[in-house]
Structures are given as C-alpha cells and as structure tokens.
Write an enzyme that holds these catalytic residues in place. Structure first.
Site, PDB file in Angstrom:
ATOM      1  CE  LYS A  93      -0.287  -0.229   5.323  1.00  0.00           C
ATOM      2  NZ  LYS A  93      -1.200   0.074   6.120  1.00  0.00           N
ATOM      3  NE  ARG A 133      -5.767   0.197  13.021  1.00  0.00           N
ATOM      4  CZ  ARG A 133      -4.574   0.286  12.247  1.00  0.00           C
ATOM      5  NH1 ARG A 133      -3.940   1.515  12.337  1.00  0.00           N
ATOM      6  NH2 ARG A 133      -4.314  -0.485  11.547  1.00  0.00           N
ATOM      7  CE1 TYR A 146      13.092  31.739   5.473  1.00  0.00           C
ATOM      8  CE2 TYR A 146      13.020  29.462   5.210  1.00  0.00           C
ATOM      9  CZ  TYR A 146      13.116  30.690   4.487  1.00  0.00           C
ATOM     10  OH  TYR A 146      12.761  30.923   3.196  1.00  0.00           O
ATOM     11  CG  MET A 151       9.650  24.275  -0.051  1.00  0.00           C
ATOM     12  SD  MET A 151       8.486  25.210  -1.053  1.00  0.00           S
ATOM     13  CE  MET A 151       7.249  25.940   0.054  1.00  0.00           C
TER      14      MET A 151
END
Length: 387
Positions: free
Chosen positions: A39, A137, A271, A319
C-alpha cells in the site's frame, strides 16, 4: 518539450533488496504464505518496483482499488488482498473482475456482499472477515459475534470454507507479552464463529513475523520489514536493528552539496536563527527539503551522510534545502554526494532523531523527487556511484 530534471535529489529503489527481504521473511515464517504489503505506492518505493521485488510472494496486499488495478496492469497475476475492503457496494463487481481477495470488517460491507450473492452476482476470490481483538480500529468486536454467526454460516454455505478467511491486527506485535490477550481473544472468537480447518487465518505483520512464530498461522502480512526497516520495539538496539535482522535498505534518498558557506562564531544558520555557530564553521547546503519529504521538525544533530562521513544537520529544514555542519569533513565540497537515508545511513536512525517512524519518512517522499530503480540491489562495491 522534454524537461531535464537536473536537481540532484532523487530516490533509488533497490528491487533486489526488496526480494532479499522477502526471502528473509519467508525463512522466518516457513509454514506460512506471505502477503507482501504494498500500500501507499509500495511504502513510497513505487508500486511497480514492489511488484517486481516481491515477485515470489504468494500475494500482494494493497489499500485502494486503484492500486489493485495498477498491480494487474503491471502483470501481477497472483492473489491481491484489498486491506480495507470496498468503500462502496459498486466496487464489488470490480473486485470480482480483478479476482481480488476482500477484507470485510463491518456489517455494511457484509450486507453488500450477501446481497450480491443473493443476486448471483460475481463475487471476490476470497473473503477475509476481520476480527477486532483490541486494536479498536477495524473489525467485528466480541460483542457482535452472536449477530455475526448466522451470516458467517450463510456465507460459508454459499462460498465454501476454502473461500472464507479470518484475520486480525495486533496493536503491539513487537511486544510478545502484549499479544497474549488478543491472541486468546482471537482463539475464542474463532471458536464462537465455528471456524473450520479449511478457513485460512492471518495474524502477523512484520513485527509478528520476527517475534511470534507460534502465531504465524496460514498467512503473514509483512510491510515495513520488506522495505528494510526494523519492525521491532527499539530499532536502534544492537539486537533489533534492521542490519542485525539481516534486512537491507529498500531505497536510498540521495542528493548533493550545492553550496558551502564559511561562517564566523555567533552567526546563525537558516530560518528563525535556530542554530547559532559556537565557533567558526563550515556549512554545507544540500538540495532537499520538506517539499521533498524531509521532516521539517528535524532537530539540530539529525544525521546526514556526506561523502563517507556522518555530519549533523544544523538549522531548520527549508522547503528546498537543508544545511549540515561540514567543519570536521574538510574533503567535502560542492558536488559531494549526500544520503538522507539508505544503505549508508539507516532510515530508523534518521526517524528516531526526527521523533517519528520509518513508515512516515518512506511514504512521505513527494512526487517532485526524481525516481530511479535498479533491478538487483548491488553490492557495496557495485552500488550506483556516490562520489
């Protein structure tokens, strides 16, 4: 017009390593058949590569109908298991046409199936009823087994026991003592539902393959281990690492140094000025950032492999770029090869440094990252050139 993808970050999938890991699982669970879980695009490695790497598996397990279609289109002719079953009754006809094995985990899905049988519509190859043994679940819980039994009896009569299977999912398969209660609950539920010997049972995921030999039953469903990460409780403990288990990295996320900055003591990097240099430092800028799938929350000190040496990440992940400390690696330069994880740097070590798990890193590599694959994982000497 063809656009050249010149940005250096890329993901290489080693299909031979996937095949090796599958063989290792088969050796660990020699009496069980193997659903190779593919998956999330083969855990981010690419579904086509997973299909080639897991060619010797008994079946392939996927999540979405689109993945099952892609697997068939890529030539997979063996069983395919749809792990969450159908999301709409209309999908039953497609599941039958694709000859899928289908998980049924709630009454709506069971009603769709029973309606199709009553109408003599085509049905999936095998139906796997999922039991909730504490994961809470998906699956039929102990309190509904009385309601479930007559439907099971009807389903068994119409399909035959060889086309009916049972499964559960263990919340802590990596901790054997924690599995005692759910395994006992499974045994009780199967008894209540009049389980027959011809009805296959599937319990173990990757962790269970390595820790629960007594619970392998008829089918195991490994995922993470097939891609080369440790499924055990402490993947960095010496006896629990992927390497100690004999697993090989299924992929490598690689890039290169694209700039080098010489900074003075007291200057900041990145940053928010999160990192400030305690002394004069040599900072390497590497192509790769959170838009490529790197963890934005990676702290200072997260390991990065640069041209044969582990160097610490410094400053916030941007990024498109990360910055690493090259102060103690004078041979490094613009163009030096970098590995964020792979054969040179275990993904488990990176995940732990980032406060996450290998699954998230594997599946988080984004579509903008160029992808390559090699059909057989090379030896260290033959591996694609890094220098």
């Amino acid at each position: 017009m063809t656009v050249l993808r010149s940005r250096p970050i890329h993901l290489i999938t080693f299909e031979g390593a996937l095949a090796h890991n599958l063989r290792l699982v088969q050796q660990r669970a020699p009496r069980a058949r193997v659903w190779a879980v593919a998956k999330a695009r083969g855990y981010g490695h690419g579904l086509a590569s997973a299909i080639r790497g897991f060619a010797d598996a008994h079946g392939l397990a996927v999540l979405e109908m689109q993945e099952a279609v892609q697997a068939r289109e890529n030539g997979w002719q063996k069983p395919i298991l749809l792990l969450e079953g159908c999301f709409h009754p209309e999908e039953l006809a497609e599941a039958a046409a694709l000859k899928l094995d289908l998980v049924v985990h709630q009454f709506d899905q069971l009603d769709w199936l029973m309606s199709g049988l009553s109408a003599h519509a085509p049905v999936p190859s095998r139906v796997w009823l999922k039991l909730n043994t504490g994961m809470n679940r998906l699956g039929f819980s102990p309190g509904v087994l009385g309601k479930l039994l007559p439907r099971v009896q009807s389903l068994r009569a119409q399909l035959g026991p060889e086309r009916l299977g049972w499964m559960t999912h263990l919340a802590r398969a990596e901790t054997p003592v924690a599995t005692q209660r759910p395994l006992a609950q499974l045994a009780l539920a199967l008894g209540q539902l009049e389980h027959q010997s011809d009805e296959a049972v599937s319990v173990c995921n990757s962790a269970g393959v390595f820790t629960l030999a007594h619970a392998h039953r008829d089918w195991v469903r490994p995922g993470l281990a097939l891609y080369g990460a440790s499924p055990l409780e402490d993947p960095l403990a010496p006896d629990q690492t992927a390497q100690s288990l004999g697993l090989r990295a299924g992929a490598a996320l690689r890039s290169r140094v694209i700039s080098v900055q010489e900074i003075r003591a007291g200057e900041s990097v990145g940053y928010g000025e999160r990192f400030r240099a305690p002394t004069a430092m040599r900072i390497g800028v590497v192509a790769g950032g959170y838009a490529d799938g790197l963890a934005r929350n990676a702290p200072d000190g997260t390991p990065v492999w640069v041209a044969g040496q582990i160097c610490p990440l410094v400053g916030r992940v941007s990024m498109d770029m990360v910055t690493v400390d090259l102060s103690h690696h004078p041979q490094s330069k613009v163009g030096s090869p970098v590995e964020f994880w792979g054969p040179e740097l275990p993904i488990d070590a990176v995940a732990q440094a980032c406060g996450t798990i290998a699954y998230e890193l594997m599946t988080g590599v984004t579509e903008r990252v160029a992808r390559e694959w090699v059909s057989v994982r090379p030896t260290e000497a033959q591996e694609p050139e890094l220098g």
